[in-house]
Enzyme design. Sequence first.
Site, PDB file in Angstrom:
ATOM      1  N   HIS A 103      23.057  27.156 -46.621  1.00 30.69           N
ATOM      2  CA  HIS A 103      24.478  27.430 -46.736  1.00 30.69           C
ATOM      3  C   HIS A 103      25.512  26.549 -45.996  1.00 30.69           C
ATOM      4  O   HIS A 103      25.026  25.690 -45.327  1.00 30.69           O
ATOM      5  CB  HIS A 103      24.657  28.960 -46.434  1.00 30.69           C
ATOM      6  CG  HIS A 103      24.500  29.445 -44.662  1.00 30.69           C
ATOM      7  ND1 HIS A 103      23.203  29.174 -44.205  1.00 30.69           N
ATOM      8  CD2 HIS A 103      25.545  29.721 -43.905  1.00 30.69           C
ATOM      9  CE1 HIS A 103      23.695  29.568 -42.810  1.00 30.69           C
ATOM     10  NE2 HIS A 103      24.815  29.784 -42.725  1.00 30.69           N
ATOM     11  N   HIS A 134      25.591  36.581 -46.539  1.00 29.96           N
ATOM     12  CA  HIS A 134      26.200  35.746 -45.173  1.00 29.96           C
ATOM     13  C   HIS A 134      27.325  34.778 -45.915  1.00 29.96           C
ATOM     14  O   HIS A 134      28.492  34.892 -45.241  1.00 29.96           O
ATOM     15  CB  HIS A 134      25.051  35.111 -44.559  1.00 29.96           C
ATOM     16  CG  HIS A 134      25.577  34.480 -43.420  1.00 29.96           C
ATOM     17  ND1 HIS A 134      25.921  35.093 -42.485  1.00 29.96           N
ATOM     18  CD2 HIS A 134      25.493  33.155 -43.268  1.00 29.96           C
ATOM     19  CE1 HIS A 134      26.186  33.927 -41.395  1.00 29.96           C
ATOM     20  NE2 HIS A 134      26.055  32.937 -41.955  1.00 29.96           N
ATOM     21  N   ASP A 142      27.156  24.915 -38.422  1.00 30.15           N
ATOM     22  CA  ASP A 142      25.994  24.738 -37.608  1.00 30.15           C
ATOM     23  C   ASP A 142      24.764  24.650 -38.306  1.00 30.15           C
ATOM     24  O   ASP A 142      23.513  24.393 -37.973  1.00 30.15           O
ATOM     25  CB  ASP A 142      25.830  25.918 -36.468  1.00 30.15           C
ATOM     26  CG  ASP A 142      25.398  27.482 -37.615  1.00 30.15           C
ATOM     27  OD1 ASP A 142      26.382  27.475 -38.360  1.00 30.15           O
ATOM     28  OD2 ASP A 142      24.655  28.104 -37.005  1.00 30.15           O
ATOM     29  N   HIS A 143      24.674  24.534 -39.629  1.00 33.40           N
ATOM     30  CA  HIS A 143      23.678  24.303 -40.634  1.00 33.40           C
ATOM     31  C   HIS A 143      23.775  22.897 -41.371  1.00 33.40           C
ATOM     32  O   HIS A 143      22.683  22.311 -41.834  1.00 33.40           O
ATOM     33  CB  HIS A 143      23.454  25.184 -41.593  1.00 33.40           C
ATOM     34  CG  HIS A 143      23.122  26.630 -40.901  1.00 33.40           C
ATOM     35  ND1 HIS A 143      21.864  27.199 -40.850  1.00 33.40           N
ATOM     36  CD2 HIS A 143      24.122  27.640 -40.218  1.00 33.40           C
ATOM     37  CE1 HIS A 143      22.096  28.319 -40.121  1.00 33.40           C
ATOM     38  NE2 HIS A 143      23.225  28.627 -39.724  1.00 33.40           N
ATOM     39  N   HIS A 160      18.201  31.188 -36.241  1.00 35.85           N
ATOM     40  CA  HIS A 160      18.689  31.414 -35.178  1.00 35.85           C
ATOM     41  C   HIS A 160      17.724  32.277 -34.335  1.00 35.85           C
ATOM     42  O   HIS A 160      16.875  32.943 -34.765  1.00 35.85           O
ATOM     43  CB  HIS A 160      19.922  32.366 -35.094  1.00 35.85           C
ATOM     44  CG  HIS A 160      21.264  31.447 -35.509  1.00 35.85           C
ATOM     45  ND1 HIS A 160      22.059  30.733 -34.574  1.00 35.85           N
ATOM     46  CD2 HIS A 160      21.582  31.218 -36.753  1.00 35.85           C
ATOM     47  CE1 HIS A 160      23.204  30.291 -35.423  1.00 35.85           C
ATOM     48  NE2 HIS A 160      22.778  30.541 -36.717  1.00 35.85           N
ATOM     49  N   HIS A 188      27.697  26.802 -43.531  1.00 33.89           N
ATOM     50  CA  HIS A 188      28.272  26.858 -42.187  1.00 33.89           C
ATOM     51  C   HIS A 188      28.085  25.441 -41.291  1.00 33.89           C
ATOM     52  O   HIS A 188      26.857  25.170 -41.541  1.00 33.89           O
ATOM     53  CB  HIS A 188      27.927  28.185 -41.490  1.00 33.89           C
ATOM     54  CG  HIS A 188      28.426  29.326 -42.020  1.00 33.89           C
ATOM     55  ND1 HIS A 188      27.820  30.548 -41.864  1.00 33.89           N
ATOM     56  CD2 HIS A 188      29.559  29.547 -42.516  1.00 33.89           C
ATOM     57  CE1 HIS A 188      28.697  31.583 -42.549  1.00 33.89           C
ATOM     58  NE2 HIS A 188      29.703  30.709 -43.039  1.00 33.89           N
ATOM     59  N   ASP A 216      20.601  32.100 -42.379  1.00 29.28           N
ATOM     60  CA  ASP A 216      21.298  33.191 -41.660  1.00 29.28           C
ATOM     61  C   ASP A 216      21.154  34.540 -42.615  1.00 29.28           C
ATOM     62  O   ASP A 216      21.870  35.388 -42.398  1.00 29.28           O
ATOM     63  CB  ASP A 216      22.479  32.737 -41.359  1.00 29.28           C
ATOM     64  CG  ASP A 216      22.810  31.804 -40.194  1.00 29.28           C
ATOM     65  OD1 ASP A 216      21.729  31.387 -39.577  1.00 29.28           O
ATOM     66  OD2 ASP A 216      23.928  31.308 -39.826  1.00 29.28           O
TER      67      ASP A 216
HETATM   68 FE    FE Z   1      24.078  29.842 -38.501  1.00 32.69          FE
HETATM   69 ZN    ZN Z   2      25.823  30.922 -41.034  1.00 29.47          ZN
END
Ligand code: FE
Ligand code: ZN
Length: 259
Positions: free
Chosen positions: A53, A111, A57-58, A168, A55, A130
């Site tokens: 996805h 999400h 942090d990905h 995570h 985001h 996530d």
């Molecule tokens: Fe994340």
């Molecule tokens: Zn995420």
Amino acid sequence: MLNVVAIPAFDDNYLWLIHDGRHAVAVDPGDATPIIKALRERGLTLSAILLTHRHADHVGGVPELLKHWQVSVYGPRHDNITSITDPLDDGDCVRLAQPELELGVIAVPGHTRGHIAYHAAQQGWLFCGDTLFGGGCGRIFEGTPAQLADSLDRLAMLPEATQVYCAHEYTLSNLRFAREVEPGNPALETRIGAETAKRAAGLPTLPSTIGLEKATNPFLRCGQRELVDSLRRAGRLQQEDSSPLAVFTALREWKNVYK
Ligand code: FE
Ligand code: ZN
């Protein structure tokens, strides 16, 4: 013979590397630096990037990785990620030659709108970003509770031995909430003991398995009487409605504010 390596990043992310000793696929490389370091240490060449996805942090490490390795970037068609070369939809199959690997694509919105998961059926591996976490699930940022509940139901239908590679390390705090809402579940106590020992030894709690999640993750157990009772006692399930979706929605809302 394929291996999966956990690359810790930021505060609590895991970036996953799948490799055959020569070539590697990076799943959700939010940061390029630890990926490049891990590849160099192991003498691996990056051959593809898989995204679940949009985001940061990905996906944040993708531009830097592409400077070093010009590889295909697979990811969800409907999540507005500009770096994707091979957009994926539900039911698609990713076939890689190096390492030799086939991954089925499962749409798991909730999400984010476009979130997907990758299922390597032959190896029994699931990379779910996530969506599903150890003992919990992702927050609902773009979808509805019904969408995320459906997404989790689809993942829960995979074989129980499936190894679940979440993005995570949230397991212990998730299990604290799980115990709050289902204190009479003995599998939960066993798991909390085992996961606490792993963290004390500096080890990831992941991968989990679908079987373990079905036994201990409240978000996969919305039909359980004890969850309904806990929600009612906490004043979080107002109406008569104790359907799995009402329970899921109330659990997610409670978890959002649980300290
Ligand atoms: Fe994340
Ligand atoms: Zn995420």
